[in-house]
Design a protein around this motif. Sequence first.
Motif, PDB file in Angstrom:
ATOM      1  N   ARG A  26       1.878   1.506   0.944  1.00 30.03           N
ATOM      2  CA  ARG A  26       2.435   2.772   0.494  1.00 30.03           C
ATOM      3  C   ARG A  26       2.521   3.722   1.674  1.00 30.03           C
ATOM      4  NH1 ARG A  26      -0.937   5.274  -4.306  1.00 30.03           N
ATOM      5  NH2 ARG A  26       0.346   7.051  -3.719  1.00 30.03           N
ATOM      6  N   THR A  27       3.250   4.793   1.456  1.00 30.35           N
ATOM      7  CA  THR A  27       3.305   5.852   2.456  1.00 30.35           C
ATOM      8  C   THR A  27       2.506   7.038   1.937  1.00 30.35           C
ATOM      9  OG1 THR A  27       5.501   5.162   3.204  1.00 30.35           O
ATOM     10  CG2 THR A  27       4.804   7.401   3.750  1.00 30.35           C
ATOM     11  N   PHE A  28       1.671   7.597   2.781  1.00 31.90           N
ATOM     12  CA  PHE A  28       0.817   8.710   2.407  1.00 31.90           C
ATOM     13  C   PHE A  28       1.123   9.916   3.281  1.00 31.90           C
ATOM     14  CE2 PHE A  28      -1.965   6.499  -0.482  1.00 31.90           C
ATOM     15  CZ  PHE A  28      -1.826   5.185  -0.087  1.00 31.90           C
ATOM     16  N   SER A  29       1.004  11.092   2.695  1.00 32.23           N
ATOM     17  CA  SER A  29       1.358  12.291   3.436  1.00 32.23           C
ATOM     18  C   SER A  29       0.208  12.846   4.255  1.00 32.23           C
ATOM     19  CB  SER A  29       1.857  13.367   2.469  1.00 32.23           C
ATOM     20  OG  SER A  29       0.826  13.731   1.568  1.00 32.23           O
ATOM     21  N   HIS A  30      -1.008  12.459   3.916  1.00 33.70           N
ATOM     22  CA  HIS A  30      -2.180  13.041   4.585  1.00 33.70           C
ATOM     23  C   HIS A  30      -3.038  11.934   5.182  1.00 33.70           C
ATOM     24  CE1 HIS A  30      -5.149  16.136   5.383  1.00 33.70           C
ATOM     25  NE2 HIS A  30      -6.083  15.321   4.915  1.00 33.70           N
ATOM     26  N   SER A  31      -3.293  12.026   6.476  1.00 38.55           N
ATOM     27  CA  SER A  31      -4.061  11.005   7.184  1.00 38.55           C
ATOM     28  C   SER A  31      -5.175  11.673   7.979  1.00 38.55           C
ATOM     29  CB  SER A  31      -3.154  10.242   8.156  1.00 38.55           C
ATOM     30  OG  SER A  31      -2.008   9.748   7.509  1.00 38.55           O
ATOM     31  N   SER A  49      -1.034  16.269   8.472  1.00 33.91           N
ATOM     32  CA  SER A  49      -0.254  16.414   7.247  1.00 33.91           C
ATOM     33  C   SER A  49       1.097  17.013   7.600  1.00 33.91           C
ATOM     34  CB  SER A  49      -0.948  17.334   6.246  1.00 33.91           C
ATOM     35  OG  SER A  49      -2.065  16.732   5.670  1.00 33.91           O
ATOM     36  N   ASN A  72       4.523   3.642   9.958  1.00 34.33           N
ATOM     37  CA  ASN A  72       3.446   3.979   9.018  1.00 34.33           C
ATOM     38  C   ASN A  72       2.079   3.784   9.682  1.00 34.33           C
ATOM     39  OD1 ASN A  72       2.682   5.054   6.586  1.00 34.33           O
ATOM     40  ND2 ASN A  72       2.784   3.127   5.457  1.00 34.33           N
ATOM     41  N   ARG A  94      -4.657   9.813   1.915  1.00 34.00           N
ATOM     42  CA  ARG A  94      -4.491  10.181   0.512  1.00 34.00           C
ATOM     43  C   ARG A  94      -3.086  10.717   0.355  1.00 34.00           C
ATOM     44  NH1 ARG A  94      -8.099  14.740  -1.819  1.00 34.00           N
ATOM     45  NH2 ARG A  94      -6.170  15.352  -2.884  1.00 34.00           N
ATOM     46  N   GLN A  95      -2.629  10.780  -0.888  1.00 34.07           N
ATOM     47  CA  GLN A  95      -1.251  11.129  -1.131  1.00 34.07           C
ATOM     48  C   GLN A  95      -0.970  12.588  -0.819  1.00 34.07           C
ATOM     49  OE1 GLN A  95       1.203   8.972  -1.770  1.00 34.07           O
ATOM     50  NE2 GLN A  95       2.469  10.749  -1.330  1.00 34.07           N
ATOM     51  N   ASN A  96      -1.831  13.476  -1.274  1.00 28.52           N
ATOM     52  CA  ASN A  96      -1.619  14.898  -1.073  1.00 28.52           C
ATOM     53  C   ASN A  96      -2.744  15.482  -0.222  1.00 28.52           C
ATOM     54  OD1 ASN A  96       0.687  15.047  -2.857  1.00 28.52           O
ATOM     55  ND2 ASN A  96      -0.782  14.722  -4.510  1.00 28.52           N
ATOM     56  N   TYR A 109     -11.263  11.205   0.067  1.00 33.21           N
ATOM     57  CA  TYR A 109     -10.318  10.168   0.474  1.00 33.21           C
ATOM     58  C   TYR A 109     -10.595   8.856  -0.246  1.00 33.21           C
ATOM     59  CZ  TYR A 109      -9.275  13.694   3.821  1.00 33.21           C
ATOM     60  OH  TYR A 109      -8.918  14.898   4.375  1.00 33.21           O
TER      61      TYR A 109
END
Length: 122
Positions: A26-31, A49, A72, A94-96, A109
């Motif tokens: 998946r692609t996540f916006s927050h790393s 982010s 990614n 996480r996604q957001n 997380y």
Amino acid sequence: VQLQAYGGGLVQAGGSLRLSCAVSGRTFSHSVWFRQAPGKEREFVAAWSFGNTRYADSVKGRFTISRDNAKNTVYLQMNSLQAEDTAVYYCAVRQNRPIYSRMSLPEEYTYWGQGTLVTVSS
């Protein structure tokens, strides 16, 4: 979802390393990157982010977090390494983006990489 962190190793004080964290599924916006030294709790290092970044005071000016969306993959460029930077480094996503006050908490997380060991010799 799988996260694979790599790039750790043994480096002399003052040296540099670049860690990578490849995310699949998946692609996540927050790393983020965390680290855990022997006998210590896991601590926040850096977050990314949508191009906005945040750093722990202990690494500010020395470490840089970045992300290649096409691959990614999240990176942590570590310069001017010190013995105190010795730890297992973990990436997480996480996604957001969490609220600012909770961004540095590991419990925020869900997905984690396996960790990569960084050893800085003095």
